[in-house]
Design a protein around this motif. Structure first.
Motif, mmCIF file in Angstrom:
data_model
loop_
_atom_site.group_PDB
_atom_site.id
_atom_site.type_symbol
_atom_site.label_atom_id
_atom_site.label_comp_id
_atom_site.label_asym_id
_atom_site.label_seq_id
_atom_site.Cartn_x
_atom_site.Cartn_y
_atom_site.Cartn_z
ATOM 1 N N ARG A 44 1.346 -4.690 -5.876
ATOM 2 C CA ARG A 44 0.600 -4.268 -4.393
ATOM 3 C C ARG A 44 2.017 -5.398 -3.346
ATOM 4 N NH1 ARG A 44 -3.298 -1.501 -3.021
ATOM 5 N NH2 ARG A 44 -3.737 -3.029 -0.833
ATOM 6 N N VAL A 45 2.284 -4.561 -1.931
ATOM 7 C CA VAL A 45 3.386 -5.281 -1.026
ATOM 8 C C VAL A 45 2.557 -6.727 -0.505
ATOM 9 C CG1 VAL A 45 4.299 -4.428 0.767
ATOM 10 C CG2 VAL A 45 4.515 -2.856 -0.744
ATOM 11 N N PRO A 46 3.627 -7.443 -1.025
ATOM 12 C CA PRO A 46 2.751 -9.307 -0.199
ATOM 13 C C PRO A 46 2.639 -8.497 1.400
ATOM 14 C CG PRO A 46 5.069 -9.008 -1.400
ATOM 15 C CD PRO A 46 4.344 -7.706 -1.601
ATOM 16 N N GLY A 47 1.120 -9.437 1.712
ATOM 17 C CA GLY A 47 0.851 -8.975 2.949
ATOM 18 C C GLY A 47 1.533 -7.274 3.758
ATOM 19 N N GLY A 48 1.151 -6.247 2.704
ATOM 20 C CA GLY A 48 0.685 -5.199 3.033
ATOM 21 C C GLY A 48 -0.215 -4.282 2.432
ATOM 22 N N ARG A 49 -0.249 -2.758 2.932
ATOM 23 C CA ARG A 49 -1.915 -2.087 1.636
ATOM 24 C C ARG A 49 -0.803 -0.965 0.686
ATOM 25 N NH1 ARG A 49 -4.954 0.746 6.559
ATOM 26 N NH2 ARG A 49 -6.056 1.474 4.372
ATOM 27 N N GLY A 50 0.420 -1.127 0.961
ATOM 28 C CA GLY A 50 1.232 -0.182 0.025
ATOM 29 C C GLY A 50 1.679 -0.802 -1.401
ATOM 30 N N SER A 51 1.817 0.111 -2.302
ATOM 31 C CA SER A 51 2.223 -0.707 -3.599
ATOM 32 C C SER A 51 3.446 -0.119 -3.566
ATOM 33 C CB SER A 51 1.083 -0.117 -4.467
ATOM 34 O OG SER A 51 0.274 0.177 -4.128
ATOM 35 N N THR A 52 4.622 -1.286 -4.405
ATOM 36 C CA THR A 52 5.912 -0.926 -5.136
ATOM 37 C C THR A 52 5.896 -0.478 -6.613
ATOM 38 O OG1 THR A 52 6.626 -2.951 -5.206
ATOM 39 C CG2 THR A 52 6.294 -2.390 -2.960
ATOM 40 N N PHE A 53 6.940 0.214 -7.552
ATOM 41 C CA PHE A 53 6.881 0.519 -8.602
ATOM 42 C C PHE A 53 8.274 0.207 -9.094
ATOM 43 C CE2 PHE A 53 4.558 3.139 -5.835
ATOM 44 C CZ PHE A 53 2.779 3.302 -7.268
ATOM 45 N N ASP A 54 8.556 -0.179 -10.336
ATOM 46 C CA ASP A 54 9.601 -0.568 -10.772
ATOM 47 C C ASP A 54 10.396 0.932 -10.981
ATOM 48 O OD1 ASP A 54 11.323 -0.554 -13.758
ATOM 49 O OD2 ASP A 54 10.718 -2.057 -13.235
ATOM 50 N N ALA A 55 11.884 0.817 -10.100
ATOM 51 C CA ALA A 55 12.574 1.520 -10.769
ATOM 52 C C ALA A 55 12.898 1.852 -11.632
ATOM 53 C CB ALA A 55 13.570 1.649 -10.021
ATOM 54 N N ALA A 56 13.130 1.567 -12.702
ATOM 55 C CA ALA A 56 13.624 1.699 -13.862
ATOM 56 C C ALA A 56 12.748 2.390 -14.802
ATOM 57 C CB ALA A 56 14.166 0.446 -15.172
ATOM 58 N N GLU A 57 11.331 2.023 -14.523
ATOM 59 C CA GLU A 57 10.350 2.625 -15.163
ATOM 60 C C GLU A 57 10.038 4.353 -14.917
ATOM 61 O OE1 GLU A 57 5.915 0.516 -14.191
ATOM 62 O OE2 GLU A 57 5.762 0.389 -16.127
ATOM 63 N N VAL A 58 10.023 4.000 -13.770
ATOM 64 C CA VAL A 58 9.717 5.658 -13.020
ATOM 65 C C VAL A 58 10.711 6.513 -13.210
ATOM 66 C CG1 VAL A 58 10.249 6.377 -10.119
ATOM 67 C CG2 VAL A 58 8.765 4.541 -10.462
ATOM 68 N N LYS A 59 12.134 6.154 -13.742
ATOM 69 C CA LYS A 59 13.500 6.864 -13.912
ATOM 70 C C LYS A 59 12.716 7.292 -15.624
ATOM 71 C CE LYS A 59 17.040 4.995 -11.375
ATOM 72 N NZ LYS A 59 17.785 4.452 -10.860
ATOM 73 N N ALA A 60 12.985 6.430 -15.627
ATOM 74 C CA ALA A 60 11.906 6.495 -17.607
ATOM 75 C C ALA A 60 10.902 7.987 -17.606
ATOM 76 C CB ALA A 60 11.782 5.391 -18.316
ATOM 77 N N LEU A 61 9.774 7.461 -16.415
ATOM 78 C CA LEU A 61 8.806 9.083 -16.698
ATOM 79 C C LEU A 61 9.170 10.297 -16.307
ATOM 80 C CD1 LEU A 61 6.013 9.416 -16.637
ATOM 81 C CD2 LEU A 61 5.402 8.439 -14.160
ATOM 82 N N ALA A 62 10.467 10.394 -15.152
ATOM 83 C CA ALA A 62 11.233 11.761 -14.723
ATOM 84 C C ALA A 62 11.811 11.959 -16.243
ATOM 85 C CB ALA A 62 12.130 11.243 -13.590
#
Length: 418
Positions: A44-62
């Motif tokens: 979760r984004v601190p103080g926000g409503r969105g989320s962030t994702f690990d770039a290396a993990e996303v690239k590996a999935l792609a």
């Protein structure tokens, strides 16, 4: 005091939902679906409503999505399947790395089929069907109504032939190749002959001619038919071929896989497209001018048959090769002129080129064949390609051709219907 620049390494490590979706080529909601399946982790984004994702993990999935064959690429429409059979590239196509039009110009349909199946050429090879297979297939086809179309006849012939083959469930390469060499001539032999004087022996194109035309064949016409069969053997993952691979992935036997392909090609956007082009050419020949015929097609809201192909920006190489042969057949001259008139007339509106359906229509109209002949040629020819793809699929893990559905219906739980 200077403003501190954001840490580029930190930016690289974490991606927003939008950035992750763009990298994966999916919609933002699909990113969260990956999270729910355990394929991605999020913070979760601190103080926000969105989320962030690990770039290396996303690239590996792609990378995994692109590499893993037969899985949903994320768009819900594209499938990528590893194959060593056919490559289409820059308005040319290749069978096992060899220019397909050159193969078709120099080798018979049977030789090209063997090349597609095994990677080896067998000069002079012919296919013969056992009497038991032909007999049961003919009886089944003869029981159909007279108006039955060629694809229905072939589908019934495949099913009938399967019933007399107790080894059909053997999916070893040797057994499937044996099935292929028997099935293709059985399909041709099961079709009702047009010419009374015919022999079911010799090259397959000669046998098929007797099922398509009552005219005595000359050498140039037989060569054009044989070349057409060779050109149409395969064309990468066309809709019918994908159906065959899905069946083979479920470990359906070769007869059932071919039957799946036949079920798809009956549509007017696939194997039956040459029938529409055949009838259009007859209209042009009758009127002596393509303009009113093309105008009528467009007025009715239809595409002009035989023009354009989504995989080629220029002329379909199969059409180009077949047109070249048809130029050597004197009786094909009027139909060739009509086809060129259609292409030139339609080009005033859109720069479309002739495709193989138009070339097939020239062959069938000039050789006194019915409008359905192109469909028959296409189905018989493509059977060899389907077998090649089934052989490839049998070597893969079973049931891999299973894309994920993107549910867009009512959100559960819903009340029971009354």
């Amino acid at each position: 005091m200077h403003d501190q620049e954001p840490d580029p390494l930190r930016r690289e490590q974490r991606l927003s939902t939008k950035e992750a979706a763009e990298l994966l080529g999916v919609k933002p909601e699909t990113v969260y679906a990956y999270v729910s399946r355990g394929q991605l982790s999020s913070e979760r984004v601190p103080g926000g409503r969105g989320s962030t994702f690990d770039a290396a993990e996303v690239k590996a999935l792609a990378r995994r999505n692109r590499r893993e064959t037969g899985r949903n690429s994320g768009t819900g429409t594209d499938l990528a399947v590893r194959t060593r059979i056919t490559l289409i590239d820059k308005d040319r196509y290749y069978f096992r790395g060899v220019d397909a039009t050159e193969l078709a110009a120099r080798h018979s349909y049977e030789e090209i089929a063997e090349w597609l199946w095994t990677g080896h050429l067998h000069p002079g090879v012919t296919f013969d069907a056992p009497k038991a297979s032909v007999s049961v297939a003919r009886r089944a086809v003869d029981a159909l109504p007279e108006h039955t179309g060629p694809t229905d006849r072939l589908r019934v012939a495949v099913i009938a032939a399967a019933t007399v083959d107790p080894l059909r469930f053997d999916l070893s390469e040797e057994a499937v190749l044996g099935t292929a060499r028997v099935l293709i001539p059985t399909l041709v032999a099961a079709l009702p002959p047009v010419r009374r004087a015919h022999r079911d022996e010799g090259p397959l194109a000669h046998r098929l001619w007797a099922r398509l035309s009552g005219r005595d064949p000359d050498e140039a016409s037989l060569r054009a038919l044989d070349t057409a069969l060779g050109l149409l053997v395969d064309h990468d993952l066309a809709a019918s071929t994908l159906a065959v691979r899905v069946a083979a992935s479920a470990r359906a036997h070769a007869y059932a896989a071919v039957s799946a392909g036949l079920g798809v090609i009956e549509g007017p956007l696939h194997g039956a497209a040459s029938r529409l082009a055949h009838r259009m050419l007859l209209d042009v020949l009758d009127q002596g001018d393509a303009a009113p015929v093309v105008a009528e097609e467009l007025r009715a809201g239809r595409r002009v048959p035989g023009l354009g192909h989504r995989l080629y920006t220029g002329e379909d190489p199969r059409a180009r090769a077949l047109f070249r042969l048809l130029e050597d057949i004197p009786q094909a001259a009027p139909a060739l002129a009509a086809a060129r008139d259609v292409a030139a007339t339609a080009a005033r509106r859109t720069p479309l080129h002739a495709n193989v359906d138009l070339a097939l229509a020239v062959l069938t109209t000039s050789c006194a064949m019915p409008a359905t002949a192109g469909e028959t040629i296409f189905a018989v020819a493509r059977t060899a390609g389907w077998i090649a793809h089934a052989l490839e699929e049998y070597r893969e893990r079973p049931l891999r051709m299973r894309p994920s559905g993107h549910y867009v219906g009512a959100k559960p739980p819903q009340p029971l219907p009354e």
